[in-house]
Scaffold this active site. Structure first.
Site, PDB file in Angstrom:
ATOM      1  N   ARG A  43      -0.554  -5.119 -20.759  1.00  0.00           N
ATOM      2  CA  ARG A  43      -0.653  -3.690 -21.072  1.00  0.00           C
ATOM      3  C   ARG A  43      -0.628  -3.441 -22.577  1.00  0.00           C
ATOM      4  O   ARG A  43      -1.279  -2.513 -23.068  1.00  0.00           O
ATOM      5  CB  ARG A  43       0.484  -2.919 -20.392  1.00  0.00           C
ATOM      6  CG  ARG A  43       0.210  -2.703 -18.921  1.00  0.00           C
ATOM      7  CD  ARG A  43       1.362  -2.005 -18.235  1.00  0.00           C
ATOM      8  NE  ARG A  43       0.956  -1.463 -16.948  1.00  0.00           N
ATOM      9  CZ  ARG A  43       1.776  -0.906 -16.079  1.00  0.00           C
ATOM     10  NH1 ARG A  43       3.063  -0.812 -16.345  1.00  0.00           N
ATOM     11  NH2 ARG A  43       1.320  -0.430 -14.938  1.00  0.00           N
ATOM     12  N   LYS A 206       7.301  -1.071  -4.195  1.00  0.00           N
ATOM     13  CA  LYS A 206       7.442   0.385  -4.382  1.00  0.00           C
ATOM     14  C   LYS A 206       6.894   1.100  -3.150  1.00  0.00           C
ATOM     15  O   LYS A 206       5.866   1.790  -3.190  1.00  0.00           O
ATOM     16  CB  LYS A 206       6.677   0.824  -5.634  1.00  0.00           C
ATOM     17  CG  LYS A 206       7.343   0.418  -6.945  1.00  0.00           C
ATOM     18  CD  LYS A 206       6.582   0.979  -8.137  1.00  0.00           C
ATOM     19  CE  LYS A 206       7.188   0.520  -9.451  1.00  0.00           C
ATOM     20  NZ  LYS A 206       6.330   0.877 -10.612  1.00  0.00           N
ATOM     21  N   GLY A 366       1.595  -3.544 -11.958  1.00  0.00           N
ATOM     22  CA  GLY A 366       2.219  -4.322 -13.031  1.00  0.00           C
ATOM     23  C   GLY A 366       2.555  -5.742 -12.582  1.00  0.00           C
ATOM     24  O   GLY A 366       2.187  -6.724 -13.240  1.00  0.00           O
ATOM     25  N   GLY A 391       0.414   2.296  -9.453  1.00  0.00           N
ATOM     26  CA  GLY A 391       0.317   3.536  -8.688  1.00  0.00           C
ATOM     27  C   GLY A 391      -0.856   4.396  -9.154  1.00  0.00           C
ATOM     28  O   GLY A 391      -1.550   5.021  -8.348  1.00  0.00           O
TER      29      GLY A 391
HETATM   30  P1  ADP Z   1       3.111  -3.661  -8.583  1.00  0.00           P
HETATM   31  O1  ADP Z   1       4.008  -3.757  -9.798  1.00  0.00           O
HETATM   32  O2  ADP Z   1       2.084  -4.712  -8.567  1.00  0.00           O
HETATM   33  O3  ADP Z   1       2.606  -2.266  -8.387  1.00  0.00           O
HETATM   34  P2  ADP Z   1       5.404  -3.392  -6.913  1.00  0.00           P
HETATM   35  O4  ADP Z   1       6.198  -3.050  -8.118  1.00  0.00           O
HETATM   36  O5  ADP Z   1       5.252  -2.383  -5.837  1.00  0.00           O
HETATM   37  O6  ADP Z   1       3.979  -3.957  -7.310  1.00  0.00           O
HETATM   38  O7  ADP Z   1       6.020  -4.654  -6.206  1.00  0.00           O
HETATM   39  C1  ADP Z   1       6.091  -5.921  -6.809  1.00  0.00           C
HETATM   40  C2  ADP Z   1       7.402  -6.540  -6.465  1.00  0.00           C
HETATM   41  O8  ADP Z   1       7.481  -6.648  -5.050  1.00  0.00           O
HETATM   42  C3  ADP Z   1       7.568  -7.942  -6.989  1.00  0.00           C
HETATM   43  O9  ADP Z   1       8.609  -7.922  -7.952  1.00  0.00           O
HETATM   44  C4  ADP Z   1       7.967  -8.752  -5.765  1.00  0.00           C
HETATM   45  O10 ADP Z   1       9.083  -9.562  -5.985  1.00  0.00           O
HETATM   46  C5  ADP Z   1       8.332  -7.709  -4.750  1.00  0.00           C
HETATM   47  N1  ADP Z   1       8.095  -8.165  -3.380  1.00  0.00           N
HETATM   48  C6  ADP Z   1       6.911  -8.490  -2.802  1.00  0.00           C
HETATM   49  N2  ADP Z   1       7.105  -8.894  -1.542  1.00  0.00           N
HETATM   50  C7  ADP Z   1       8.418  -8.818  -1.300  1.00  0.00           C
HETATM   51  C8  ADP Z   1       9.239  -9.087  -0.175  1.00  0.00           C
HETATM   52  N3  ADP Z   1       8.714  -9.528   0.966  1.00  0.00           N
HETATM   53  N4  ADP Z   1      10.567  -8.875  -0.296  1.00  0.00           N
HETATM   54  C9  ADP Z   1      11.093  -8.432  -1.453  1.00  0.00           C
HETATM   55  N5  ADP Z   1      10.383  -8.158  -2.558  1.00  0.00           N
HETATM   56  C10 ADP Z   1       9.067  -8.351  -2.472  1.00  0.00           C
HETATM   57  C1  3PG Z   2       3.853   1.542 -13.513  1.00  0.00           C
HETATM   58  O1  3PG Z   2       4.285   0.447 -13.869  1.00  0.00           O
HETATM   59  O2  3PG Z   2       3.324   1.732 -12.413  1.00  0.00           O
HETATM   60  C2  3PG Z   2       3.899   2.694 -14.505  1.00  0.00           C
HETATM   61  O3  3PG Z   2       4.326   2.274 -15.766  1.00  0.00           O
HETATM   62  C3  3PG Z   2       4.764   3.830 -13.979  1.00  0.00           C
HETATM   63  O4  3PG Z   2       6.087   3.409 -13.783  1.00  0.00           O
HETATM   64  P1  3PG Z   2       7.005   4.170 -12.720  1.00  0.00           P
HETATM   65  O5  3PG Z   2       6.521   3.738 -11.347  1.00  0.00           O
HETATM   66  O6  3PG Z   2       8.406   3.715 -13.000  1.00  0.00           O
HETATM   67  O7  3PG Z   2       6.808   5.652 -12.932  1.00  0.00           O
HETATM   68 MG    MG Z   3       5.983  -3.286 -10.174  1.00  0.00          MG
END
Ligand code: ADP
Ligand code: 3PG
Ligand code: MG
Length: 411
Positions: A43, A206, A366, A391
């Site tokens: 990023r 998330k 991310g 998101g």
């Molecule tokens: P992104 O950042 O790609 O949008 P999220 O923040 O929603 O994705 O989720 C990523 C996180 O989800 C990673 O840190 C990973 O460890 C966690 N994760 C994925 N699968 C599982 C699982 N089955 N149990 C717990 N955590 C998980």
């Molecule tokens: C992201 O990583 O999706 C953006 O930086 C927004 O972060 P947030 O989900 O904590 O609002």
């Molecule tokens: Mg994430």
């Protein structure tokens, strides 16, 4: 991925920049290691063209961002100082870091900042007013930085209506940065008339953020494959015992709504063929780096175990479906990729997306991006398009309006 046509909001090229003070909202919400180091600077790297362009015009560049979710507290685990240092390396010039984002220090420094200088201010989310979209805080950000223009370039955060994405645009003329323009144009263009079949692969943690987006994706996608903690939440809803797995509570109504929409689209007996959940999982009893994995069916998850990846049978199904797709959108890792034993599902998907006859794809998120960039021998160049948004890219792909884009001046 091709870029779209003319952008519908004013951009940096629509305003006179020479010698001006420009407040840039970046998204430096980068993944950190346990000891607080930046584990992936994608990023930050993606923000460089905008900053360089502004420097060519002799601007004073003031950058604001959030990092993590410090909940309005000054939690130094989330300081932006390391991001400022990384930016200095990437730009090959000094970057001044100010340990506040509003107040006297900001006012005094930005008043005398020389032309061609770059300043990074401290984490916006150390103030609860940021997420509250507070107008007074937004006014302070604009006025105390002496900004002539506000450039929104934090694509990853424009799905939030926060002070630095929404309220601020009332106090200073606000336009899109180069990264924001490229992301919005490319993703919108790709989703306008996607080459079908279009398969969405969603995972990650998330859950409450992303489940509502699934709802919006139902009419758009031809199939939706779910993994990660998102799948755990669906499986728990469907009545499976998930042991100690990460499951988000309070999601039943929205999951019911997702099922109702799918039923309406494909009929009751085809729900399973449209929304593809894991039939087996890689489970474990430890989250340590050395953890080992035991593959079990979704009926066999032990009460002391976590479901941390999709299992081998689910991986084969995923590979089949993705190989048949013409367009794939992927957001959210399919397992806990930070632990080597639970990377297999995400690796399998990365392999199909970079293999021979791979479908076109857009990757977002991310942690997902962090994973694919680390996995890829060419640091991401083997993939068609990697977005800086999580998101934000999902919401855009689902046809939702993004507050941080809508609030900019119309072209
Ligand atoms: P992104 O950042 O790609 O949008 P999220 O923040 O929603 O994705 O989720 C990523 C996180 O989800 C990673 O840190 C990973 O460890 C966690 N994760 C994925 N699968 C599982 C699982 N089955 N149990 C717990 N955590 C998980
Ligand atoms: C992201 O990583 O999706 C953006 O930086 C927004 O972060 P947030 O989900 O904590 O609002
Ligand atoms: Mg994430």
């Amino acid at each position: 991925m091709k870029n779209g046509g003319r952008f519908y909001k004013k951009t940096m090229s629509d305003v006179p920049l020479v010698g001006k003070t420009i407040l840039v909202r970046a998204d430096y919400n980068v993944p950190l290691t346990k000891d607080g180091k930046i584990s992936d600077d994608f990023r930050i790297r993606q923000s460089v063209p905008t900053i360089k362009k502004l420097l060519e015009y002799g601007c004073r560049v003031i950058i604001i961002s959030h990092l993590g979710r410090p909940d309005g507290m000054r939690d130094m685990r989330y300081t932006l100082e390391p991001a400022a240092a990384r930016l200095a390396q990437l730009l090959g010039q000094d970057v001044r870091f100010i340990d506040e984002c509003v107040g006297h220090k900001v006012f005094m420094w930005t008043k005398r900042a020389p032309q061609g200088s770059v300043t990074v201010l401290e984490n916006l989310r150390f103030h609860p007013e940021e997420e509250a979209n507070d107008t007074e805080f937004a006014r302070q950000l604009a006025k105390q930085t002496h900004a002539d223009y506000f450039v929104q370039d934090g694509f990853g955060v424009v799905h939030r209506a926060h002070a630095s994405t929404s309220a601020i645009t009332a106090y200073v003329p606000s336009v899109a940065g180069l990264l924001l323009e490229r992301e919005v144009s490319t993703i919108t263009h790709a989703m306008k008339e996607p080459i079908r079949p279009l398969v969405a692969v969603l995972g990650g943690a998330k859950v409450s953020d992303k489940i509502p987006v699934i709802k919006a994706l139902v009419p758009i996608a031809d199939k939706i494959i779910v993994g990660g903690a998102m799948a755990n939440t669906f499986l728990a809803h469907d009545g499976y015992a998930m042991g100690k797995s990460k499951v988000e509570d309070g999601m039943d109504t929205v999951i019911e709504d997702v099922y109702a929409r799918i039923k309406k689209k494909v009929g009751n007996d085809k729900i399973d063929g449209f929304l593809i959940l894991p039939v087996d999982v890689g489970s474990g009893t430890s989250l340590e780096q050395t953890a080992t994995r035991k593959d079990v069916t979704i009926r066999g998850i032990q009460s002391d175990a976590y479901a941390l990846d999709i299992g081998p049978k689910s991986m084969r199904r995923l590979i089949e479906e993705v190989a048949r797709a013409k367009t794939v959108i992927w957001n959210g890792t399919l397992g806990m990729c930070e632990v080597p034993a639970f990377r297999a599902g995400s690796v399998a998907l990365a392999e199909v997306l970079t293999g021979k006859h791979a479908p076109d794809s857009i990757i977002g998120g991310g942690d997902t991006t962090d994973f694919v960039l680390g996995w890829d021998s060419k640091k991401g160049a083997n993939f068609p398009y990697i977005s800086t948004g999580g998101g934000a890219s999902l919401e855009l792909m689902s046809g939702l309006k993004l507050p941080g884009v809508e609030s900019l001046l119309d072209a």
